[in-house]
Write a protein that holds these residues in place. Structure first.
Motif, PDB file in Angstrom:
ATOM      1  N   PHE A  88      83.513  48.012  44.928  1.00  0.00           N
ATOM      2  CA  PHE A  88      83.660  49.873  45.690  1.00  0.00           C
ATOM      3  C   PHE A  88      82.603  49.328  46.636  1.00  0.00           C
ATOM      4  O   PHE A  88      83.525  50.970  47.875  1.00  0.00           O
ATOM      5  CB  PHE A  88      83.289  50.354  44.455  1.00  0.00           C
ATOM      6  CG  PHE A  88      83.060  51.828  44.701  1.00  0.00           C
ATOM      7  CD1 PHE A  88      83.750  52.320  44.902  1.00  0.00           C
ATOM      8  CD2 PHE A  88      81.769  52.531  45.285  1.00  0.00           C
ATOM      9  CE1 PHE A  88      84.326  54.471  44.989  1.00  0.00           C
ATOM     10  CE2 PHE A  88      81.834  53.410  45.906  1.00  0.00           C
ATOM     11  CZ  PHE A  88      82.577  54.266  45.533  1.00  0.00           C
ATOM     12  N   GLU A  89      81.555  49.128  47.100  1.00  0.00           N
ATOM     13  CA  GLU A  89      80.741  49.614  47.699  1.00  0.00           C
ATOM     14  C   GLU A  89      81.847  48.573  49.202  1.00  0.00           C
ATOM     15  O   GLU A  89      80.737  48.960  50.628  1.00  0.00           O
ATOM     16  CB  GLU A  89      79.281  48.316  47.797  1.00  0.00           C
ATOM     17  CG  GLU A  89      78.560  48.907  46.897  1.00  0.00           C
ATOM     18  CD  GLU A  89      77.787  47.983  46.308  1.00  0.00           C
ATOM     19  OE1 GLU A  89      76.764  49.039  45.527  1.00  0.00           O
ATOM     20  OE2 GLU A  89      77.236  47.332  46.574  1.00  0.00           O
ATOM     21  N   THR A  90      81.889  47.262  49.425  1.00  0.00           N
ATOM     22  CA  THR A  90      82.692  46.963  50.171  1.00  0.00           C
ATOM     23  C   THR A  90      83.876  47.994  50.606  1.00  0.00           C
ATOM     24  O   THR A  90      83.672  47.866  51.847  1.00  0.00           O
ATOM     25  CB  THR A  90      83.224  45.704  49.594  1.00  0.00           C
ATOM     26  OG1 THR A  90      82.069  44.531  49.345  1.00  0.00           O
ATOM     27  CG2 THR A  90      84.021  45.074  50.678  1.00  0.00           C
ATOM     28  N   ALA A  91      84.385  48.479  49.954  1.00  0.00           N
ATOM     29  CA  ALA A  91      85.809  49.443  50.042  1.00  0.00           C
ATOM     30  C   ALA A  91      85.606  50.664  50.757  1.00  0.00           C
ATOM     31  O   ALA A  91      85.949  50.980  52.004  1.00  0.00           O
ATOM     32  CB  ALA A  91      86.679  49.757  49.248  1.00  0.00           C
ATOM     33  N   ILE A  92      83.977  51.025  51.232  1.00  0.00           N
ATOM     34  CA  ILE A  92      84.054  51.969  51.820  1.00  0.00           C
ATOM     35  C   ILE A  92      82.781  51.833  52.879  1.00  0.00           C
ATOM     36  O   ILE A  92      82.913  52.916  52.823  1.00  0.00           O
ATOM     37  CB  ILE A  92      82.892  53.330  50.645  1.00  0.00           C
ATOM     38  CG1 ILE A  92      81.286  52.563  50.157  1.00  0.00           C
ATOM     39  CG2 ILE A  92      83.816  53.609  49.363  1.00  0.00           C
ATOM     40  CD1 ILE A  92      80.564  53.147  49.493  1.00  0.00           C
ATOM     41  N   ASN A  93      82.852  51.093  52.711  1.00  0.00           N
ATOM     42  CA  ASN A  93      81.299  49.936  53.869  1.00  0.00           C
ATOM     43  C   ASN A  93      82.677  50.194  55.494  1.00  0.00           C
ATOM     44  O   ASN A  93      83.798  50.318  55.539  1.00  0.00           O
ATOM     45  CB  ASN A  93      82.043  48.755  53.807  1.00  0.00           C
ATOM     46  CG  ASN A  93      80.233  48.470  55.386  1.00  0.00           C
ATOM     47  OD1 ASN A  93      79.244  49.333  55.367  1.00  0.00           O
ATOM     48  ND2 ASN A  93      81.174  47.456  56.015  1.00  0.00           N
TER      49      ASN A  93
END
Length: 301
Positions: free
Chosen positions: A246-251
């Motif tokens: 999820f963190e990678t996706a919102i970067n």
């Protein structure tokens, strides 16, 4: 010096000046620290701190708060943190300096600004009574604005600094959301630390949940494989791995782009829509992730 060399030298000076005038990022590192305790009567205290550090490891930004609740006790179950409660926390009348909790934590945060983690840990305290064994030393500058126990505040700030990762960020914010599970006598404190560039695009995020109940004081991220979700996961990934996806996706995304992430109903909540890139690495409900990230992006510093 011939004409060509003079032009070359002048160009170099201009380039150097432009580099020197370039705006440097406000934060070189950002981090999140969580410290939880559980009392005999079932009261959960989750103290958390977010920090933004400069290149010398000194605190530029700090946000300290406490999620305090007794899940299963209707009178003592809270859904707002101490900072969110403001005057409703109702500590002022019992305060020797006539200040509410949120006012005293602001004094602590201000006192931490400009300090390193070790300097925060070294803040002088003394024992006032059985329940207040680490209050700011009487007569100190901090004691004028804060007379609360600060031991867990210091520990959370130190942990946040220890957890800090390198970034090039202009702003940082922290989102928080509490949820009680009366049946399991469990308090879930959802957290999202977000750092952005000057255009409001996310350059770093950390989402975590302090899911505290008898026998468990670590966050979901800290528990890693001990959380033991992999065997029940359709993509065979642990909670911390899915949170990382999820963190990678919102970067690189802005607030509007985060809010536009496609979701679908799942187990009473919202999960990434099947077939999307995010769903390949994250199939858990992300309602709280989205809410806390939105909150963090709405309160950047």
């Amino acid at each position: 010096m011939n004409k060509f060399m003079k032009v070359l030298a002048a160009s170099a000076l201009v380039a150097t000046a432009l580099v020197g005038c370039g705006k440097s990022s406000t934060y070189a590192k950002v981090g999140l620290g969580v410290v939880s305790s559980l009392s005999d009567d079932g009261q959960v205290n989750t103290t958390f701190a977010a920090v933004g550090l400069d290149g010398d490891g000194k605190i530029v930004y700090v946000d300290v708060d406490v999620a305090q609740s007794t899940p299963g006790d209707e009178a003592k179950a809270k859904t707002e943190t101490k900072k969110q409660l403001k005057e409703k926390y109702d500590m002022k009348k019992a305060s020797g300096i006539q200040k509410e909790w949120y006012e005293q934590i602001a004094a602590f945060e201000q006192h931490c600004t400009g300090k390193t983690a070790d300097e925060v840990v070294a803040i002088e305290t003394e024992k006032k009574d059985e329940h207040h064994d680490a209050v700011p030393k009487a007569g100190s500058d901090l004691a004028a604005g804060c007379t609360m126990n600060i031991g867990e505040f210091q520990a959370a700030v130190k942990k946040a600094c220890d957890n800090a990762v390198e970034v090039e960020a202009d702003k940082v914010g922290l989102g928080r959301l509490m949820a009680n599970d009366a049946e399991k006598k469990q308090l879930n404190t959802n957290l999202a630390l977000v750092a952005t560039d000057a255009d409001g695009k996310i350059v770093y995020s950390k989402v975590d949940v302090a899911q505290i109940y008898e026998g468990v004081l670590e966050t979901k991220f800290e528990r890693k494989e001990k959380y033991d979700m992999k065997k029940a996961s359709p993509i065979q990934k642990e909670w911390f791995e899915q949170a990382a996806a999820f963190e990678t996706a919102i970067n690189g995304k802005t607030l509007d782009e985060v809010k536009a992430i496609e979701v679908e109903d799942y187990h009473g909540g919202k999960a990434p829509k099947k077939g999307t890139d995010l769903a390949a690495g994250c199939t858990i409900t992300i309602d709280a992730f989205l809410a806390t990230v939105e909150s963090a992006l709405g309160d950047l510093h």
